[in-house]
Design an enzyme around this catalytic site. Structure first.
Site, PDB file in Angstrom:
ATOM      1  N   ASP A  91      92.476 -34.083 -40.675  1.00  0.00           N
ATOM      2  CA  ASP A  91      91.804 -32.646 -40.387  1.00  0.00           C
ATOM      3  C   ASP A  91      91.817 -32.248 -38.748  1.00  0.00           C
ATOM      4  OD1 ASP A  91      91.049 -32.565 -43.099  1.00  0.00           O
ATOM      5  OD2 ASP A  91      89.209 -33.222 -42.845  1.00  0.00           O
ATOM      6  N   GLU A 131      51.406 -34.739 -24.034  1.00  0.00           N
ATOM      7  CA  GLU A 131      50.067 -34.706 -23.379  1.00  0.00           C
ATOM      8  C   GLU A 131      50.155 -34.385 -22.142  1.00  0.00           C
ATOM      9  OE1 GLU A 131      50.499 -38.742 -26.172  1.00  0.00           O
ATOM     10  OE2 GLU A 131      51.854 -37.103 -24.913  1.00  0.00           O
TER      11      GLU A 131
END
Length: 352
Positions: A195, A47
């Site tokens: 991983d 706003e």
């Protein structure tokens, strides 16, 4: 309102703990004279940006905003006061702000000042846009997304553990974008050991999302890409049973630790919500995925399905044992329209 929603979405993943908000300002003749969106916590609200852009042309105009203007002093001044002082005649709001500091107070303040307020325009779209923010306020937990990639036969790895890369480059690019819209990316110790992941958005977001390792006993490798704090911050959450030596080693590396009284996915999401995280991404192995689902720590699923038949043992599936003994016990998820990512299929689900 559609334009205001589009503007709000530009900051997806960057405003936490705040919501996504967009605003459009029309003058007395209905001509667009200002617009804005909340880009980051501590920066001007949507706003305020629209009012600043419009200047004196805001007087007598209409403000269209995706969320009720705030009415309290936080990092920025209250927007309701700014709207009133600018002489805005009408405010159109998609939805009220459930934040206890607002919760209808902004609307009441505007109406008390003689401003016409219309609420509920585009409400469903606004709720979807801020689903994570609303979930955190309602539950005290960050919203959890569980993501995996698998072959068409449901396998996430070969029998020898090889899993890179199952999905196509287009799918991996999409995942990087998903990470950029999340405040944290979570794995377990097994994923770190197997991983050695990087878990970044590959530059799609600055700063990168927080990388989180949930490890009850801190059985973690001495060397891992997650320990490089210059790439992105890393937090290791652990239980009370974690040995002092393992804690000390993380401290020596400069990795932040979080001791959880109960080392569970739900407890972690409460802690992350308290840190201001609205939305987090689970990119973990089968055991932790099952624990997160069983703990109510997953509200959405993103499954990337590659056109590959990988074979192997049932253990190489994305979710571990959930304890169901009858299909009537298995919950049904709401499906979104599947989409193609290169040669892969993306199937997104959300709990009902």
């Amino acid at each position: 309102m559609r334009r205001a929603l589009q503007l709000a979405a530009l900051a997806s993943g960057r405003t936490s703990p705040n919501p996504l908000v967009g605003a459009v300002l029309l003058d007395r003749q209905g001509v667009l004279v200002g617009e804005g969106f909340h880009a980051r916590a501590g920066e001007p609200h949507a706003e305020a940006m629209a009012l600043a852009q419009a200047g004196e042309r805001a007087g007598g105009g209409t403000l269209v905003v995706t969320l009720e203007p705030c009415c309290h002093h936080g990092r920025t001044p209250p927007c309701s006061t700014a709207v009133i002082n600018a002489g805005i005649r009408r405010v159109v709001i998609a939805m009220a702000d459930p934040n206890p500091q607002v919760n209808g107070g902004g609307i009441a303040e505007l109406r008390a000042a003689g401003v016409e307020v219309i609420s509920g325009v585009g409400a469903a779209e606004a709720r979807e846009l801020n689903a994570a923010f609303l979930h955190r306020l309602a539950s005290g937990r960050a919203l959890g997304i569980l993501k995996w990639a698998m072959g068409v036969d449901g396998r996430i790895a070969l029998s020898n553990g090889a899993s890179q890369w199952i999905s196509s480059p287009a799918a991996r690019h999409w995942v990087h974008g998903l990470r950029s819209r999340c405040d944290a990316v979570i794995v377990g110790g097994g994923t770190v050991r197997a991983d050695n992941p990087l878990l970044t958005s590959r530059g799609r977001r600055r700063p990168e999302p927080l990388r989180v390792v949930l490890s009850r006993s801190l059985d973690l490798p001495n060397e891992a890409r997650l320990w490089d704090q210059e790439v992105a911050p890393t937090l290791v959450a652990h239980g009370v049973e974690a040995p002092p030596r393992a804690r000390f080693q993380l401290d020596e590396r400069g990795v932040e630790r979080l001791l959880l009284p109960s080392c569970t996915p739900a407890a972690l999401l409460v802690a992350l919500a308290q840190r201001g995280c609205n939305q987090v991404l689970w990119e973990c192995g089968p055991a932790l995925a099952a624990a997160a689902l069983a703990d109510g720590a997953v509200q959405r699923i993103a499954a990337v399905i590659a056109p590959r038949v990988m074979g192997g043992t049932p253990a190489c599936t994305p979710v571990g044992e959930l304890g169901f003994t009858d299909l009537s016990q298995v919950p049904s998820w709401r499906s979104r329209e599947p989409q193609l990512l290169g040669s892969d299929l993306l199937w997104q689900l959300e709990n009902r």
